[in-house]
Scaffold this motif. Sequence first.
Motif, short mmCIF file in Angstrom:
data_model
loop_
_atom_site.label_atom_id
_atom_site.label_comp_id
_atom_site.label_asym_id
_atom_site.label_seq_id
_atom_site.Cartn_x
_atom_site.Cartn_y
_atom_site.Cartn_z
N THR A 49 91.73 54.99 21.69
CA THR A 49 92.55 54.01 20.22
C THR A 49 94.10 53.95 22.15
OG1 THR A 49 93.77 55.85 19.33
CG2 THR A 49 92.48 54.80 18.72
N ASN A 77 99.66 54.48 17.79
CA ASN A 77 99.87 55.48 17.40
C ASN A 77 99.72 56.12 16.61
OD1 ASN A 77 102.61 55.97 16.23
ND2 ASN A 77 103.18 56.21 18.82
N MET A 110 93.98 58.65 22.20
CA MET A 110 94.78 58.03 22.05
C MET A 110 95.65 57.86 23.49
SD MET A 110 98.32 58.83 20.36
CE MET A 110 97.51 59.32 18.91
N ASP A 159 98.39 55.66 24.62
CA ASP A 159 100.05 55.43 23.60
C ASP A 159 101.17 55.91 24.26
OD1 ASP A 159 101.38 53.00 22.19
OD2 ASP A 159 101.85 55.13 20.92
N ALA A 215 93.62 62.10 17.16
CA ALA A 215 93.00 62.22 17.70
C ALA A 215 92.69 63.54 18.60
CB ALA A 215 93.73 61.05 18.70
N THR A 265 95.15 63.68 22.07
CA THR A 265 95.95 62.89 22.75
C THR A 265 97.46 62.13 24.18
OG1 THR A 265 96.69 63.43 20.30
CG2 THR A 265 98.67 62.26 21.58
#
Length: 338
Positions: free
Chosen positions: A92, A96, A117, A119, A128, A131
């Motif tokens: 992704t 977030n 993730m 971001d 996630a 992250t």
Amino acid sequence: MNLEDITTVKSILSKPQKIVIIPHKNPDGDAIGSCLGLNGFLISQGHDSTVIAPNDYPKFLKWMPGNESILNFEKENSQSKKCLEEATVVFTLDFNDLSRVGQLESVLKEKEATFIMIDHHQQPSGYATVTYSDVRMSSTCEMVYNFIEYLSEIDKIDEEIATNLYTGIMTDTGSFKYRSTSSRTHRVIADLIDRGAHNMEIHQRVYDTNSPSRLHLLGVALSNMVILPEYSTAYITLSQEELDKHDFKKGDTEGFVNYGLTLEGIIFAVIFIENKEEGIIKISFRSIGDFSVNEFARKHFNGGGHDNAAGGRSDMSIKETTKQFVTLLESYKNQLCS
Ligand code: 5GP
Ligand code: MN
């Protein structure tokens, strides 16, 4: 990314995976650029990877390398769902919180897969497995560059990947001028040019695509601007009627909000755009300096983003929304005028 996460990611990607990459709803240049850049890289590593966008995005991004392979979840729903069902890994990018993907939210919440993730927005939520979140970063595209470097694969960045990452860094930094633009950002950009990104051509493809109706809409927006020097604030409204009259297309209002900040003494600029179809007013907030529009949007308008650029929404009419907004300003007077 810490060493543990790098090891985890290396191990996940050490065998061919079925991967889906997802940007936020109404994706911008950074969202599309980071997804396509990462997608190109993962394919070069032997993975089966697809980008699924929650909905459509502006025409000025549709020239980007690999654009034709992007699935639109709204338009290509069954193909997107099938792809998601098969995926073992879900990236992704450029958001977030799963509330940012529209109709994909429920699908992702139920999906069992390894979530990664990447971001740079404030206050990440914890959905996630890995992250990679850094709010100091200029853009998710700069982070994808770092991500590829962490995997010791920087030489896999070819002309197409470089073009995608360049585009997202350019759009998210306002062409390398916002506060988040670091010397490192410029070094990354220089390397992307060395790897084949044609900088002048990219600028032209994104910014020099005005239609007469878009410029006329900008004229309407600017004449609707309300300047409130007592709060160092300027705001713009655009009604659905005004949009319709100027043949509004997705992306046409991109950048309008920034004009308020070019006024001397103005540090807070806002645009309220009516969307009759969704029954909401979409709001963009921008600031200069320490006034956090992320906090403001989060607290009052069901949104969020960065310290100096955020978005939100209102379910009231445009008139009621701006009335509420101006009333709110009074309690921020000290911060806005210090
Ligand atoms: P824009 O005003 O250009 O739509 O968005 C500015 C920034 O705020 C972008 O980084 C965008 O991802 C984020 N943003 C826009 N709308 C929302 C929203 O409704 N919620 C959250 N959390 N972030 C938003
Ligand atoms: Mn971004």
